[in-house]
Structure formats: structure tokens, C-alpha cells
Design a protein around this motif. Sequence first.
Motif, PDB file in Angstrom:
ATOM      1  N   LEU A   1       0.837  -1.208   0.000  1.00 46.34           N
ATOM      2  CA  LEU A   1       0.000   0.000   0.000  1.00 46.34           C
ATOM      3  C   LEU A   1       0.871   1.257   0.000  1.00 46.34           C
ATOM      4  CD1 LEU A   1      -2.888  -1.073   2.380  1.00 46.34           C
ATOM      5  CD2 LEU A   1      -3.012  -0.682  -0.091  1.00 46.34           C
ATOM      6  N   CYS A   2       1.959   1.232   0.739  1.00 49.77           N
ATOM      7  CA  CYS A   2       2.874   2.385   0.733  1.00 49.77           C
ATOM      8  C   CYS A   2       3.524   2.553  -0.643  1.00 49.77           C
ATOM      9  CB  CYS A   2       3.930   2.240   1.829  1.00 49.77           C
ATOM     10  SG  CYS A   2       3.267   2.464   3.492  1.00 49.77           S
ATOM     11  N   LYS A   3       3.867   1.437  -1.288  1.00 51.34           N
ATOM     12  CA  LYS A   3       4.431   1.516  -2.638  1.00 51.34           C
ATOM     13  C   LYS A   3       3.395   1.993  -3.641  1.00 51.34           C
ATOM     14  CE  LYS A   3       8.232  -1.685  -2.196  1.00 51.34           C
ATOM     15  NZ  LYS A   3       8.928  -2.850  -2.692  1.00 51.34           N
ATOM     16  N   ALA A   4       2.143   1.579  -3.451  1.00 48.47           N
ATOM     17  CA  ALA A   4       1.068   1.996  -4.368  1.00 48.47           C
ATOM     18  C   ALA A   4       0.907   3.510  -4.355  1.00 48.47           C
ATOM     19  CB  ALA A   4      -0.245   1.319  -3.983  1.00 48.47           C
ATOM     20  N   ILE A   5       1.086   4.119  -3.204  1.00 46.67           N
ATOM     21  CA  ILE A   5       0.980   5.577  -3.104  1.00 46.67           C
ATOM     22  C   ILE A   5       1.961   6.236  -4.069  1.00 46.67           C
ATOM     23  CG2 ILE A   5       1.416   7.562  -1.593  1.00 46.67           C
ATOM     24  CD1 ILE A   5       0.358   5.729   0.722  1.00 46.67           C
ATOM     25  N   GLU A   6       3.179   5.710  -4.098  1.00 50.11           N
ATOM     26  CA  GLU A   6       4.207   6.265  -4.987  1.00 50.11           C
ATOM     27  C   GLU A   6       3.935   5.923  -6.445  1.00 50.11           C
ATOM     28  OE1 GLU A   6       6.377   8.328  -3.648  1.00 50.11           O
ATOM     29  OE2 GLU A   6       5.502   7.854  -1.693  1.00 50.11           O
ATOM     30  N   HIS A   7       3.646   4.640  -6.727  1.00 49.81           N
ATOM     31  CA  HIS A   7       3.419   4.192  -8.110  1.00 49.81           C
ATOM     32  C   HIS A   7       2.261   4.925  -8.762  1.00 49.81           C
ATOM     33  CE1 HIS A   7       5.242  -0.015  -7.105  1.00 49.81           C
ATOM     34  NE2 HIS A   7       6.186   0.844  -7.426  1.00 49.81           N
ATOM     35  N   LEU A   8       1.198   5.127  -8.002  1.00 46.36           N
ATOM     36  CA  LEU A   8      -0.033   5.695  -8.558  1.00 46.36           C
ATOM     37  C   LEU A   8      -0.135   7.210  -8.363  1.00 46.36           C
ATOM     38  CD1 LEU A   8      -2.385   2.863  -7.273  1.00 46.36           C
ATOM     39  CD2 LEU A   8      -1.579   3.193  -9.625  1.00 46.36           C
ATOM     40  N   HIS A   9       0.860   7.792  -7.705  1.00 50.36           N
ATOM     41  CA  HIS A   9       0.867   9.235  -7.421  1.00 50.36           C
ATOM     42  C   HIS A   9      -0.439   9.663  -6.731  1.00 50.36           C
ATOM     43  CE1 HIS A   9       4.461   9.406  -9.867  1.00 50.36           C
ATOM     44  NE2 HIS A   9       3.799   8.810 -10.848  1.00 50.36           N
ATOM     45  N   LEU A  10      -0.781   8.924  -5.672  1.00 44.90           N
ATOM     46  CA  LEU A  10      -2.035   9.190  -4.963  1.00 44.90           C
ATOM     47  C   LEU A  10      -1.976  10.506  -4.211  1.00 44.90           C
ATOM     48  CD1 LEU A  10      -2.889   5.673  -3.449  1.00 44.90           C
ATOM     49  CD2 LEU A  10      -3.693   6.683  -5.602  1.00 44.90           C
ATOM     50  N   HIS A  11      -3.077  11.223  -4.257  1.00 42.01           N
ATOM     51  CA  HIS A  11      -3.234  12.425  -3.441  1.00 42.01           C
ATOM     52  C   HIS A  11      -3.703  12.053  -2.038  1.00 42.01           C
ATOM     53  CE1 HIS A  11      -3.460  14.154  -7.521  1.00 42.01           C
ATOM     54  NE2 HIS A  11      -2.816  15.148  -6.946  1.00 42.01           N
ATOM     55  N   SER A  12      -4.387  10.901  -1.933  1.00 46.27           N
ATOM     56  CA  SER A  12      -4.924  10.442  -0.661  1.00 46.27           C
ATOM     57  C   SER A  12      -5.190   8.943  -0.752  1.00 46.27           C
ATOM     58  CB  SER A  12      -6.231  11.191  -0.366  1.00 46.27           C
ATOM     59  OG  SER A  12      -6.777  10.782   0.866  1.00 46.27           O
ATOM     60  N   LEU A  13      -5.093   8.277   0.398  1.00 48.53           N
ATOM     61  CA  LEU A  13      -5.403   6.852   0.479  1.00 48.53           C
ATOM     62  C   LEU A  13      -6.384   6.648   1.624  1.00 48.53           C
ATOM     63  CD1 LEU A  13      -4.783   3.861  -0.361  1.00 48.53           C
ATOM     64  CD2 LEU A  13      -3.052   3.867   1.449  1.00 48.53           C
ATOM     65  N   VAL A  14      -7.377   5.783   1.391  1.00 48.34           N
ATOM     66  CA  VAL A  14      -8.354   5.451   2.423  1.00 48.34           C
ATOM     67  C   VAL A  14      -8.223   3.963   2.719  1.00 48.34           C
ATOM     68  CG1 VAL A  14     -10.802   5.402   3.041  1.00 48.34           C
ATOM     69  CG2 VAL A  14      -9.908   7.263   1.617  1.00 48.34           C
TER      70      VAL A  14
END
Length: 164
Positions: free
Chosen positions: A111-124
Motif C-alpha cells: 500500500l505504501c508503494k502503491a501511493i508512490e506508483h499511482l501518485h495518490l493524493h490520498s489513500l483510504v
Amino acid sequence: MAKARTIGVAVDFSATSKSALKWTVDNLINKGDCLILINVQPLKSDHTRKDLFEDTGSPLVPLEELREMNFTKQYGIARDQEVIDILNTASNTKGAKVGAKVYWGDPREKLCKAIEHLHLHSLVVGSRGFGPIKRVLLGSVSNHVVTNASCPVTVVKGNPSSKR
């Protein structure tokens, strides 16, 4: 008009994660936002797609493909009509672009890697509300992600009766 955002939701298809997805659609999603359902499968799962995408995660799958039974077979994910209905609401009534991405491994790390890969503005993420002893023994995905994420993280608490 506000700038479109990319918002991820960790979904393991438990009642708690479905609540987090519904909360996200009801409270965060605006017209033009991109909503990405993020699912992390166990590393020991043996689906053919895992061999191709174990390091990077699956390609981003659009909502149209999520609706198809073939997607669930390819990635070993049970088809969940409630999740599809929530995603359809995000797309049809909120005007969001909807997709999904599957990772394999430890949910905390992925999930932490997904934040970077997907350039998330926010995660829920959902929280099953483990007590201190279970949290020590099993670990807390939501706690790890909140502590280590590079974007804002919202934790949606589940009902005590919705624990898996």
C-alpha cells in the motif's frame, strides 16, 4: 473548479473495506477525480498474472473490465457485486474515473508503494479495530500505512460486528 485528484482505497472485500470504499465515494470523490481500488493478494497465491506483475502490480484495470468475470478469474479476486455497485455510483453519479490495481505481498508495504506508483493524493483504508493484543500479534496495516505513507491517509473504522 478544483483540480482532479487520484484517490486510492485499499479493498480486501471485507465488510470494513467496503465501508471504507463507500465512505470514500460519499465523502471524498468529486467530479473528474480518479478512484483506484487497490487490492493486495498474498504472495503465496498462484495466479498466472502474479508471475507477470509481482514486482510492479497489475496494470491499471478500468471499471469496464472490473465488471467482467474474466478479471476476477485472472487475478484470483472474488466478484463482489456490492463493490461493483459502489464503483458504478462513483462513476455514474459522481463523475469519477474508476480503476483497480492488484499487488502481491505484504499489504503494509504494497500500500505504501502503491501511493508512490499511482501518485495518490490520498489513500483510504479500513480498520478492523483490533485490540492491543491482536494488533501486536497480527500487526496493523492501517497503523503502518498512516505512519509511513507519503500522502494523507484516512482510516475508516469498521463496526465491531464487521470484523473478519
